[in-house]
Scaffold this motif. Sequence first.
Motif, short mmCIF file in Angstrom:
data_model
loop_
_atom_site.label_atom_id
_atom_site.label_comp_id
_atom_site.label_asym_id
_atom_site.label_seq_id
_atom_site.Cartn_x
_atom_site.Cartn_y
_atom_site.Cartn_z
N GLY A 147 4.17 -0.78 -9.89
CA GLY A 147 3.86 0.80 -9.54
C GLY A 147 4.62 1.75 -10.22
N PRO A 148 5.96 1.78 -10.26
CA PRO A 148 6.87 2.67 -11.14
C PRO A 148 6.80 2.33 -12.54
CG PRO A 148 7.82 1.79 -9.40
CD PRO A 148 6.82 0.79 -9.61
N PHE A 186 4.55 2.87 -4.37
CA PHE A 186 5.51 2.77 -5.01
C PHE A 186 6.01 3.66 -6.25
CE2 PHE A 186 5.32 -1.25 -2.64
CZ PHE A 186 6.56 -1.06 -1.80
N ALA A 191 -5.08 -4.97 -0.40
CA ALA A 191 -3.84 -4.45 0.19
C ALA A 191 -3.08 -3.77 -1.10
CB ALA A 191 -2.86 -5.58 0.73
N SER A 192 -3.04 -4.44 -2.06
CA SER A 192 -2.23 -4.09 -3.10
C SER A 192 -2.69 -2.55 -3.82
CB SER A 192 -2.17 -4.95 -4.43
OG SER A 192 -3.40 -5.14 -5.25
N LEU A 213 -0.73 0.40 -2.63
CA LEU A 213 0.83 0.19 -2.73
C LEU A 213 1.29 0.67 -4.34
CD1 LEU A 213 1.41 -2.96 -0.76
CD2 LEU A 213 2.26 -0.86 -0.24
N TYR A 214 0.40 0.48 -5.26
CA TYR A 214 0.85 0.86 -6.60
C TYR A 214 1.16 2.36 -6.62
CZ TYR A 214 -1.04 -3.59 -8.35
OH TYR A 214 -1.21 -5.06 -8.49
N THR A 261 3.81 -5.04 -6.62
CA THR A 261 3.30 -3.76 -6.44
C THR A 261 4.56 -2.57 -7.01
OG1 THR A 261 3.51 -3.46 -4.13
CG2 THR A 261 1.14 -3.67 -5.46
N ALA A 262 5.58 -3.08 -5.94
CA ALA A 262 7.07 -2.35 -5.98
C ALA A 262 7.46 -2.35 -7.77
CB ALA A 262 8.22 -2.92 -5.24
N VAL A 279 2.97 -9.62 -2.80
CA VAL A 279 2.10 -8.35 -3.13
C VAL A 279 3.15 -7.10 -3.04
CG1 VAL A 279 0.36 -6.83 -2.46
CG2 VAL A 279 -0.18 -9.03 -2.38
N LEU A 322 1.81 -11.39 1.45
CA LEU A 322 1.90 -9.86 1.38
C LEU A 322 3.51 -9.56 1.09
CD1 LEU A 322 0.13 -8.59 4.50
CD2 LEU A 322 -0.71 -8.71 1.97
#
Lengths: 381, 170
Positions: free
Chosen positions: B89-90, A301, A293-294, A297-298, B85-86, B81, B78
């Motif tokens: 990610g950036p 985001f 799932a991740s 998402l990376y 990821t938030a 998760v 989740l």
Amino acid sequence: MATVAEQPQIRPWSMARVIIASSAGTTFEWYDFFIFGSLAPVISKVFFAGLDPTPALIAALALFAAGFAFRPLGALIFGVVGDKLGRKGAFLITVSLMGAATFLIGFLPTYAQAGSTAAALLIILRILQGIALGGEYGGAAIYVAEHARHDKRGAATGWIQSSASFGLLAALLVIVATRTAIGEDAFAVWGWRIPFLVSAALLAISVWMRAKLAESPEFARIRAEDDLAHAPLRESFGKWRNLKRVLIAFFGIMCAQGAVWYFTFFYMQVFLEKSLGLPSQTKDLLLIVMTVASAPLYVYFGWLSDRLGRKPVMIGGMLLALSCIFRRRTGSRQRPIPSSSRRSSARRFSSTPVQVAARSSSIRSEPPSSSAPATSPSRHW
Amino acid sequence: MTKGINFLTRRSLDGRTYVIVGTERVPISGGEGLAAPDVKALKAKTADAISTELQEAGYPKSANPKRANITLLIVILLGFVVAATALYGPQAAALVEMFPTRIRYTAMSFPYHVGTGWVGGFLPVTSFALVAVTGNIFSGLWYAVVFTAISVIVALLFLKETSGRHLQQV
């Protein structure tokens, strides 16, 4: 500023190749790292046979931690290389070093063959892995970021971030496939070497892909302008303007990043299995669901941060993590696991409390209760 | 073996170590001076005794999968998760944009790896230790809470928005 409009003109396919080559390398490095963590119980038997089972497992876990401990050293060494000689050279060296160290672990003599020399060699290779990983990540992220368009940098580097998931998945798959193919007994004797040896193929692919890349446009620009740093360490940490940013990066981003990411993907496993008492197969399955799932998402985001800004997305993530943790602590009405640790136990606890009485010094050093959740480290950590 | 129950720690009145379940006491011996196999036997015997007391007192032996609400558990996981990821990610772009090209590799790699290698890498061990010392299975969560809270405050006060910044201008 007139010069700012000069975007590095990168064709879409070249950009895809830059991202693939960079993330393939980081995926591979994460793979190396995770197989070691997952194989800690087997490794403890093979290399620390002279110790009792529990100290041997602790030694193997300490070895896993040694890989983490040496990462900042690698960051300094390869940071200087990358800033003075170029991004490409630095991340070719780190991926080769990582691959070679991992591959060689697959060839090490066992404790039975070489005694404590085997353990010493393993520790050295492990430290080399940590140093290599310390240099790797920055190189890959910077290389992609310095190629990307300004308005797409978050999405492009999001792929580098997701490589951790791909590496973890690859490690789980190779280990499970090997175990299933040759059986648990053979795996403990020689099969554990296979996941390490597989890294040779991954190493060859990564080096081949990276060797074909050119230097990053940004680095090429400052080299052409003769603007390279002569002493990157002194400039980074000796000048307050830069040191201040290093401190903000660490306290404002990385503290939460380390805590939240490792909490989610490492400690959660321990918590589910040891504290909540879930069967380890269920826990493994949940881990795979979380990892799959991740991965997208990376990138999502990263893309979102190109639209909304880095700061709101990252702070949003931190606040969500905090609210999830407090929900677990306090949300008594909706607890997912009414288990030993949950409702029934809580009720029981008020009528029949469990106490551990000891001299105050031994409370600290040795939790004497075998029912304490913390006395045995998770096998899967 | 019963897993994951909370326990209280207190000073022993007579200086010896006990596990007390309700009114029942199970004495714990350190096994000093015993040979390795004897220590092992002693450990098993003590664990059995504690386990028996706990079960007699009504603590369930392990999680009952039938009573576990896996759906809710997955939703919570989740949630973590999405949070992780938030944040992650950036983060590569954010770090890259903070430092000038001259020192970017050095200046961003070091805080990154102190954060992931030290704060993150030692999180499982430290959280474990917190659980062992306090006897509360949730106290291990404080480690993550404290470090995350530090970042929320520092980021809100000092972190500049860098999205879309031109790298030549940093």
